[in-house]
Design a protein around this motif. Structure first.
Motif, PDB file in Angstrom:
ATOM      1  N   GLY A  73      -0.873   8.866  -5.903  1.00  0.00           N
ATOM      2  CA  GLY A  73      -1.143   7.548  -6.442  1.00  0.00           C
ATOM      3  C   GLY A  73      -0.255   6.488  -5.811  1.00  0.00           C
ATOM      4  O   GLY A  73       0.536   6.764  -4.910  1.00  0.00           O
ATOM      5  N   PRO A  74      -0.356   5.243  -6.280  1.00  0.00           N
ATOM      6  CA  PRO A  74       0.455   4.168  -5.712  1.00  0.00           C
ATOM      7  C   PRO A  74       1.916   4.276  -6.127  1.00  0.00           C
ATOM      8  O   PRO A  74       2.247   4.878  -7.151  1.00  0.00           O
ATOM      9  CB  PRO A  74      -0.181   2.903  -6.299  1.00  0.00           C
ATOM     10  CG  PRO A  74      -0.804   3.352  -7.575  1.00  0.00           C
ATOM     11  CD  PRO A  74      -1.270   4.760  -7.336  1.00  0.00           C
ATOM     12  N   ALA A  75       2.801   3.680  -5.308  1.00  0.00           N
ATOM     13  CA  ALA A  75       4.237   3.713  -5.565  1.00  0.00           C
ATOM     14  C   ALA A  75       4.679   2.510  -6.391  1.00  0.00           C
ATOM     15  O   ALA A  75       5.833   2.083  -6.302  1.00  0.00           O
ATOM     16  CB  ALA A  75       5.003   3.754  -4.247  1.00  0.00           C
ATOM     17  N   TRP A  76       3.789   1.969  -7.189  1.00  0.00           N
ATOM     18  CA  TRP A  76       4.093   0.782  -7.990  1.00  0.00           C
ATOM     19  C   TRP A  76       3.581   0.957  -9.411  1.00  0.00           C
ATOM     20  O   TRP A  76       2.513   1.534  -9.628  1.00  0.00           O
ATOM     21  CB  TRP A  76       3.458  -0.471  -7.376  1.00  0.00           C
ATOM     22  CG  TRP A  76       4.038  -0.838  -6.047  1.00  0.00           C
ATOM     23  CD1 TRP A  76       3.618  -0.410  -4.818  1.00  0.00           C
ATOM     24  CD2 TRP A  76       5.151  -1.706  -5.811  1.00  0.00           C
ATOM     25  NE1 TRP A  76       4.401  -0.959  -3.829  1.00  0.00           N
ATOM     26  CE2 TRP A  76       5.353  -1.766  -4.412  1.00  0.00           C
ATOM     27  CE3 TRP A  76       5.994  -2.443  -6.641  1.00  0.00           C
ATOM     28  CZ2 TRP A  76       6.356  -2.524  -3.830  1.00  0.00           C
ATOM     29  CZ3 TRP A  76       7.001  -3.202  -6.063  1.00  0.00           C
ATOM     30  CH2 TRP A  76       7.182  -3.251  -4.672  1.00  0.00           C
ATOM     31  N   THR A  77       4.347   0.454 -10.362  1.00  0.00           N
ATOM     32  CA  THR A  77       3.956   0.483 -11.773  1.00  0.00           C
ATOM     33  C   THR A  77       4.075  -0.935 -12.325  1.00  0.00           C
ATOM     34  O   THR A  77       5.088  -1.615 -12.104  1.00  0.00           O
ATOM     35  CB  THR A  77       4.873   1.427 -12.568  1.00  0.00           C
ATOM     36  OG1 THR A  77       4.748   2.751 -12.028  1.00  0.00           O
ATOM     37  CG2 THR A  77       4.492   1.437 -14.048  1.00  0.00           C
ATOM     38  N   ARG A  78       3.057  -1.349 -13.052  1.00  0.00           N
ATOM     39  CA  ARG A  78       3.067  -2.724 -13.569  1.00  0.00           C
ATOM     40  C   ARG A  78       3.751  -2.780 -14.932  1.00  0.00           C
ATOM     41  O   ARG A  78       3.568  -1.898 -15.771  1.00  0.00           O
ATOM     42  CB  ARG A  78       1.646  -3.270 -13.679  1.00  0.00           C
ATOM     43  CG  ARG A  78       1.627  -4.803 -13.812  1.00  0.00           C
ATOM     44  CD  ARG A  78       0.253  -5.390 -13.652  1.00  0.00           C
ATOM     45  NE  ARG A  78       0.345  -6.842 -13.492  1.00  0.00           N
ATOM     46  CZ  ARG A  78      -0.695  -7.659 -13.427  1.00  0.00           C
ATOM     47  NH1 ARG A  78      -1.937  -7.166 -13.521  1.00  0.00           N
ATOM     48  NH2 ARG A  78      -0.525  -8.959 -13.282  1.00  0.00           N
ATOM     49  N   THR A  79       4.535  -3.829 -15.120  1.00  0.00           N
ATOM     50  CA  THR A  79       5.215  -4.037 -16.395  1.00  0.00           C
ATOM     51  C   THR A  79       4.354  -4.883 -17.325  1.00  0.00           C
ATOM     52  O   THR A  79       3.337  -5.460 -16.923  1.00  0.00           O
ATOM     53  CB  THR A  79       6.555  -4.762 -16.180  1.00  0.00           C
ATOM     54  OG1 THR A  79       6.300  -6.057 -15.630  1.00  0.00           O
ATOM     55  CG2 THR A  79       7.452  -3.977 -15.246  1.00  0.00           C
ATOM     56  N   ASN A  96       0.802  -1.230   0.000  1.00  0.00           N
ATOM     57  CA  ASN A  96       0.000   0.000   0.000  1.00  0.00           C
ATOM     58  C   ASN A  96       0.831   1.276   0.000  1.00  0.00           C
ATOM     59  O   ASN A  96       0.325   2.347   0.325  1.00  0.00           O
ATOM     60  CB  ASN A  96      -0.948   0.000   1.202  1.00  0.00           C
ATOM     61  CG  ASN A  96      -0.214   0.115   2.541  1.00  0.00           C
ATOM     62  OD1 ASN A  96       1.018   0.039   2.593  1.00  0.00           O
ATOM     63  ND2 ASN A  96      -0.960   0.283   3.630  1.00  0.00           N
ATOM     64  N   TRP A  97       2.115   1.186  -0.363  1.00  0.00           N
ATOM     65  CA  TRP A  97       2.949   2.377  -0.298  1.00  0.00           C
ATOM     66  C   TRP A  97       2.493   3.414  -1.321  1.00  0.00           C
ATOM     67  O   TRP A  97       2.230   3.083  -2.488  1.00  0.00           O
ATOM     68  CB  TRP A  97       4.407   2.017  -0.564  1.00  0.00           C
ATOM     69  CG  TRP A  97       5.022   1.108   0.460  1.00  0.00           C
ATOM     70  CD1 TRP A  97       4.413   0.548   1.546  1.00  0.00           C
ATOM     71  CD2 TRP A  97       6.368   0.653   0.478  1.00  0.00           C
ATOM     72  NE1 TRP A  97       5.299  -0.233   2.244  1.00  0.00           N
ATOM     73  CE2 TRP A  97       6.508  -0.192   1.609  1.00  0.00           C
ATOM     74  CE3 TRP A  97       7.473   0.857  -0.356  1.00  0.00           C
ATOM     75  CZ2 TRP A  97       7.710  -0.812   1.933  1.00  0.00           C
ATOM     76  CZ3 TRP A  97       8.680   0.246  -0.025  1.00  0.00           C
ATOM     77  CH2 TRP A  97       8.791  -0.576   1.095  1.00  0.00           C
ATOM     78  N   PRO A  98       2.439   4.703  -0.902  1.00  0.00           N
ATOM     79  CA  PRO A  98       2.042   5.759  -1.838  1.00  0.00           C
ATOM     80  C   PRO A  98       3.255   6.408  -2.511  1.00  0.00           C
ATOM     81  O   PRO A  98       4.334   6.496  -1.924  1.00  0.00           O
ATOM     82  CB  PRO A  98       1.343   6.770  -0.929  1.00  0.00           C
ATOM     83  CG  PRO A  98       2.101   6.650   0.370  1.00  0.00           C
ATOM     84  CD  PRO A  98       2.515   5.196   0.499  1.00  0.00           C
ATOM     85  N   SER A  99       3.066   6.881  -3.720  1.00  0.00           N
ATOM     86  CA  SER A  99       4.091   7.704  -4.369  1.00  0.00           C
ATOM     87  C   SER A  99       4.120   9.088  -3.724  1.00  0.00           C
ATOM     88  O   SER A  99       3.073   9.623  -3.314  1.00  0.00           O
ATOM     89  CB  SER A  99       3.798   7.850  -5.860  1.00  0.00           C
ATOM     90  OG  SER A  99       4.512   8.930  -6.419  1.00  0.00           O
ATOM     91  N   GLN A 100       5.297   9.683  -3.645  1.00  0.00           N
ATOM     92  CA  GLN A 100       5.422  11.055  -3.150  1.00  0.00           C
ATOM     93  C   GLN A 100       4.708  12.043  -4.053  1.00  0.00           C
ATOM     94  O   GLN A 100       4.414  13.172  -3.647  1.00  0.00           O
ATOM     95  CB  GLN A 100       6.900  11.439  -3.038  1.00  0.00           C
ATOM     96  CG  GLN A 100       7.709  10.563  -2.108  1.00  0.00           C
ATOM     97  CD  GLN A 100       7.277  10.703  -0.664  1.00  0.00           C
ATOM     98  OE1 GLN A 100       7.331  11.783  -0.087  1.00  0.00           O
ATOM     99  NE2 GLN A 100       6.817   9.613  -0.073  1.00  0.00           N
ATOM    100  N   PHE A 101       4.434  11.629  -5.275  1.00  0.00           N
ATOM    101  CA  PHE A 101       3.782  12.509  -6.244  1.00  0.00           C
ATOM    102  C   PHE A 101       2.309  12.178  -6.434  1.00  0.00           C
ATOM    103  O   PHE A 101       1.653  12.680  -7.344  1.00  0.00           O
ATOM    104  CB  PHE A 101       4.489  12.414  -7.605  1.00  0.00           C
ATOM    105  CG  PHE A 101       5.892  12.971  -7.618  1.00  0.00           C
ATOM    106  CD1 PHE A 101       6.313  13.881  -6.672  1.00  0.00           C
ATOM    107  CD2 PHE A 101       6.786  12.579  -8.599  1.00  0.00           C
ATOM    108  CE1 PHE A 101       7.599  14.395  -6.688  1.00  0.00           C
ATOM    109  CE2 PHE A 101       8.080  13.091  -8.629  1.00  0.00           C
ATOM    110  CZ  PHE A 101       8.490  14.002  -7.674  1.00  0.00           C
TER     111      PHE A 101
END
Length: 546
Positions: free
Chosen positions: A158-164, A151-156
């Motif tokens: 939204g979520p701190a994860w991107t799917r490949t 559940n980590w958030p991006s500092q900018f």
């Protein structure tokens, strides 16, 4: 200036230095493409020498897709062509040093650009490959891996994860990006990552850099289990201020100390706990770290006094000097912030359309300049602060580039407003930032900046630029300023008054009514005119000799 003594021999230069932050894209454009460059900085070195600064800190100048203003680094051993060449950077470092000005470069250890060869290799190699071990690739949660790994958030936002996407076109693993999706986080448990950054330090120190500024320094290592963020304050944070960070910075300090002339480590450390903050400044770790408590502090006597006392108390046990900064490339410009009802700074409260009294903000910013220059330790000055530039809040939406704005869907104004190119001369854009007839600046300059150019202010003894020049000149000449002790003097609750090493006194009136000056033998400098009866008006600072 050719006979100016070179400063290498002063091993403690950093303890009381005035360091000027150069945001390269917005400082000076020499070739007319609308973006600042190193040739532009080299041409303006006499201006910086006259201003009286001791060092320059450059935001990232490396090759980058510029998804986050250069903080998405694709190659640490070169210069982005938009800024110039590596040879030109070497000339800039040398030419500045000949004027007595050192150079500090930016290092971004938390992440690299998605265009970096390491990350391109990791994507091409596929799931489970050794190349992916330098990053944080994980399968997703949910029935088909459609949810982020935690559940980590991006500092900018939204979520701190991107799917490949796998080679066959199906959704694949996720990778961690605490900032933008174009900035994959590095895995600092991997020996390649540690060795690479140590080599980068040597690369730039060998070229004469006087130090490095470490971006997001308290966020670099992660709990390898990647647990969810917990609301329980007793649970250690999985990626902020982890104890294993300190071994990394001790290793960096050993590298810096191996050079004959002092090379410094400066941390960007956002931490509310002053004791934990000070751990980064132990004698075998960083030399200094940014003081964000003071930067974010409201223009109020009680809070400022508390911030100053807390800062000095935190630094004292580790013997490190404090740093003082009013603004940088990430926060609302000082004259705008101080002209608002809420004069503190918090990313969470940034918004469009906040009423601002620029005259009041400028008055307070002038007083704050003398306050910071009189405090013990070093000072950071963000480009344009010496010109009293306000935040630009009417940039057309189509021109905004900051991912904070873009990822918020336009609800967060982002940071472009403090990054607008500097006005040097003339009465219309580009105000000498670019040669006449050049391409439009990468961010548009307000037409009403004609009265704020460096050229106009140089000729005006009452300007913000003249105030900074005078303040820096006195600071350099006064042996008791910079690093050293300070003593609070008796004063009214709304007045900050303190002495430095004997007979130098700074008085700042933050109250509504004029304040009495203490007994003195000489009036050195004021941020604004005194009252007819010699008292200090509201929002005014005075330097005295007792």
């Amino acid at each position: 200036m050719a006979d100016t003594p070179r400063p290498e021999a002063d091993e403690n230069w950093w303890r009381g230095a005035v360091i000027y932050q150069v945001y390269p894209r917005s400082f000076a454009d020499s070739n007319g493409d609308g973006t600042g460059d190193l040739a532009g900085v080299r041409a303006r070195l006499p201006y910086l020498a006259e201003l009286g600064v001791d060092a320059l800190w450059f935001n990232p100048w490396y090759p980058s897709p510029m998804a986050d203003g250069g903080y998405d680094v694709a190659d640490y051993r070169d210069i982005d062509p938009v800024f110039g060449t590596l040879a030109e950077a070497e000339k800039l470092i040398s030419e500045a040093l000949a004027l007595g000005i050192r150079t500090i470069i930016d290092i971004v250890p938390n992440h690299i650009s998605a265009a970096h060869p390491w990350f391109r290799e990791a994507l091409a190699a596929g799931p489970g490959s050794p190349a992916r071990d330098r990053f944080w690739f994980r399968p997703g949660r949910g029935e088909n891996g459609e949810l982020p790994p935690n559940n980590w958030p991006s500092q900018f936002g939204g979520p701190a994860w991107t799917r490949t996407t796998d080679p066959d076109g199906t959704p694949g693993d996720w990778f961690l990006n605490l900032f933008d999706s174009e900035q994959p986080d590095l895995n600092w448990n991997h020996p390649d990552v540690r060795a690479e950054h140590e080599d980068i330090l040597r690369f730039w120190f060998d070229r004469g850099a006087g130090g490095v500024r470490i971006d997001s320094a308290a966020m670099v290592t992660k709990d390898p289990e990647l647990p969810d963020l917990s609301a329980d304050p007793g649970v250690p944070h999985p990626y902020i201020d982890r104890d294993d960070l300190h071994d990394i910075y001790r290793g960096w300090r050993r590298i810096a100390d191996a050079y004959d002339n002092t090379r410094i480590l400066v941390g960007e450390v956002w931490l509310p706990d002053a004791v934990r903050f000070a751990h980064y400044l132990r004698p075998d770790e960083m030399h200094t770290a940014f003081n964000f408590d003071f930067l974010a502090c409201p223009w109020a006597p009680e809070q400022l006094r508390t911030s100053i006392d807390t800062t000095l108390a935190a630094h004292k046990p580790v013997g490190a000097p404090a740093t003082w900064v009013l603004c940088n490339h990430d926060v609302t410009r000082t004259v705008t912030r101080y002209g608002r009802a809420d004069t503190g700074f918090d990313f969470a409260t940034k918004a469009f359309g906040i009423p601002t009294d620029l005259e009041l903000g400028t008055c307070r910013a002038r007083a704050a300049a003398l306050l910071t220059l009189a405090l013990p330790g070093s000072v950071y000055l963000y480009q344009g602060e010496e010109l009293g530039l306000p935040e630009v809040e009417d940039i057309p939406a189509a021109k905004l580039q900051d991912p904070m704005y873009l990822r918020s869907g336009g609800t967060d104004p982002g940071r472009d407003g403090c990054r607008v190119p500097l006005p040097w001369s003339g009465d219309a854009p580009p105000f000498g930032f670019s040669p006449e007839g050049s391409a439009e600046a990468w961010l548009p300059q307000p037409a009403d900046w004609a009265g704020r150019t460096a050229e106009i202010q140089s000729a005006d003894p009452a300007s913000m630029l003249s105030l900074y020049r005078a303040g820096l000149r006195i600071r350099s000449a006064e042996g008791g300023l910079g690093d050293g002790p300070m003593t609070w003097l008796p004063s009214a609750p709304e007045v900050l008054a303190f002495s430095r090493d004997g007979d130098f006194v700074c008085v700042v009136n933050l109250g509504a009514a004029p304040a009495e000056l203490p007994a003195h033998t000489e009036l050195l400098l004021t941020s604004g005119p005194l009252a007819d009866d010699g008292r200090v008006p509201s929002d005014t600072a005075v330097w005295l000799r007792q």
